[in-house]
Scaffold this active site. Sequence first.
Site, mmCIF file in Angstrom:
data_model
loop_
_atom_site.group_PDB
_atom_site.id
_atom_site.type_symbol
_atom_site.label_atom_id
_atom_site.label_comp_id
_atom_site.label_asym_id
_atom_site.label_seq_id
_atom_site.Cartn_x
_atom_site.Cartn_y
_atom_site.Cartn_z
ATOM 1 N N HIS A 1 -32.211 -30.269 -20.402
ATOM 2 C CA HIS A 1 -31.160 -31.293 -20.304
ATOM 3 C C HIS A 1 -31.783 -32.647 -20.603
ATOM 4 O O HIS A 1 -32.722 -33.065 -19.927
ATOM 5 C CB HIS A 1 -30.552 -31.273 -18.897
ATOM 6 C CG HIS A 1 -29.729 -32.486 -18.573
ATOM 7 N ND1 HIS A 1 -28.710 -32.932 -19.386
ATOM 8 C CD2 HIS A 1 -29.772 -33.350 -17.530
ATOM 9 C CE1 HIS A 1 -28.167 -34.016 -18.850
ATOM 10 N NE2 HIS A 1 -28.794 -34.293 -17.726
ATOM 11 N N GLU B 1 -29.290 -28.573 -42.980
ATOM 12 C CA GLU B 1 -29.776 -27.372 -42.286
ATOM 13 C C GLU B 1 -29.186 -27.172 -40.901
ATOM 14 O O GLU B 1 -29.471 -26.155 -40.245
ATOM 15 C CB GLU B 1 -31.301 -27.370 -42.270
ATOM 16 C CG GLU B 1 -31.800 -27.176 -43.696
ATOM 17 C CD GLU B 1 -33.281 -26.928 -43.830
ATOM 18 O OE1 GLU B 1 -33.992 -26.999 -42.830
ATOM 19 O OE2 GLU B 1 -33.706 -26.678 -44.968
ATOM 20 N N HIS C 1 -31.134 -36.906 -21.936
ATOM 21 C CA HIS C 1 -30.211 -38.035 -22.104
ATOM 22 C C HIS C 1 -30.447 -38.613 -23.500
ATOM 23 O O HIS C 1 -30.970 -39.718 -23.656
ATOM 24 C CB HIS C 1 -30.451 -39.077 -21.019
ATOM 25 C CG HIS C 1 -30.081 -38.620 -19.645
ATOM 26 N ND1 HIS C 1 -30.224 -39.401 -18.527
ATOM 27 C CD2 HIS C 1 -29.534 -37.446 -19.209
ATOM 28 C CE1 HIS C 1 -29.801 -38.729 -17.460
ATOM 29 N NE2 HIS C 1 -29.383 -37.532 -17.843
ATOM 30 N N GLU D 1 -29.881 -30.734 -10.972
ATOM 31 C CA GLU D 1 -29.074 -29.942 -11.912
ATOM 32 C C GLU D 1 -29.452 -28.458 -11.886
ATOM 33 O O GLU D 1 -29.094 -27.713 -12.805
ATOM 34 C CB GLU D 1 -29.205 -30.492 -13.342
ATOM 35 C CG GLU D 1 -28.853 -31.965 -13.518
ATOM 36 C CD GLU D 1 -27.401 -32.315 -13.219
ATOM 37 O OE1 GLU D 1 -26.631 -31.411 -12.848
ATOM 38 O OE2 GLU D 1 -27.054 -33.500 -13.333
ATOM 39 N N HIS E 1 -23.015 -38.680 -20.747
ATOM 40 C CA HIS E 1 -24.148 -38.356 -19.873
ATOM 41 C C HIS E 1 -25.351 -37.804 -20.654
ATOM 42 O O HIS E 1 -26.433 -38.375 -20.592
ATOM 43 C CB HIS E 1 -23.689 -37.356 -18.789
ATOM 44 C CG HIS E 1 -24.768 -36.969 -17.836
ATOM 45 N ND1 HIS E 1 -24.535 -36.665 -16.512
ATOM 46 C CD2 HIS E 1 -26.107 -36.812 -17.993
ATOM 47 C CE1 HIS E 1 -25.687 -36.372 -15.913
ATOM 48 N NE2 HIS E 1 -26.653 -36.444 -16.800
#
Length: 272
Positions: free
Chosen positions: A140, A170, A142, A116, A211
């Site tokens: 990133h 919040e 999952h 990525e 994803h």
Amino acid sequence: MKMNDIKFIKNFQKMTNDAWLKGWHERNGGNITYRLTKEEVNEVKDLIDESAEYKSIGVKVENLANEYFLVTGSGKFIRNVAIDLEANVGIVKIDEAGENYKIVWGLINGAKPTSELPSHLMSHCVKYDQTGGKHRIIMHSHATNIIALTFVLPLDGVVFTRELWEMATECPVVFPSGIGVVPWMVPGGAQIAEATSELMKKHDIVIWAHHGVFCSGEDLDLTFGLMDTVEKSAEILVKVLSMGGKRQTISSQNFRDLARDFKVSISEEYLK
Ligand code: 13P
Ligand code: ZN
């Protein structure tokens, strides 16, 4: 000084271990990149080797020319970063044109940066300009509950933002600029990188349908905290939906009052 003794490396290892313990990184799921400060580049200069060949990034990130990034490796397990640093992470340098990278430390035995990397670097590229270089982290994950919601809620950033804001008072203070949603796309290439970075112009959180999620932040703590906050809200929403849905909630006027007192600016598009 060894790489493992350097403060930003230790912080990175703690963060990856915490993220693993949160359950956000099964197997090699997820990846993290951190742009080093000038001082940190100086700190590691005797440990790095600049002799490797440059390789194509696959996207152009001109404003990141000559920057150094700590990156997780492709196929590497986030849970192992704290155990074996150089096998699972590396430091890469971006070339003068912003089109190529080379590994200057770590990622031993032929390992490569995360698949990525295009999405990470294009997001860094957007945030670098937008925040005047303040944002240094792209994460990133999952994250389970966020992913679950992408099967149930419409894939619309306004809906995700409003629903997740309602789950914890919040939230609008932690992510006032809301959430972007990328529809399902093949991961790992320039196309999803383009779509993600486009949404990063407006948000610090971008969800990839079915994803995972990308978060951008100034430092490791703030980015981890952002991921934690949005995933916790998603968990509450999953529970609420599982209990038959909301019977009462926070109103648009409540959010306006909160924004006023906490001095954050939130868009009326989320307050209909
Ligand atoms: P990498 O192992 O290449 O980082 O890929 C994991 C992932 O989450 C892909 O989206
Ligand atoms: Zn992923």
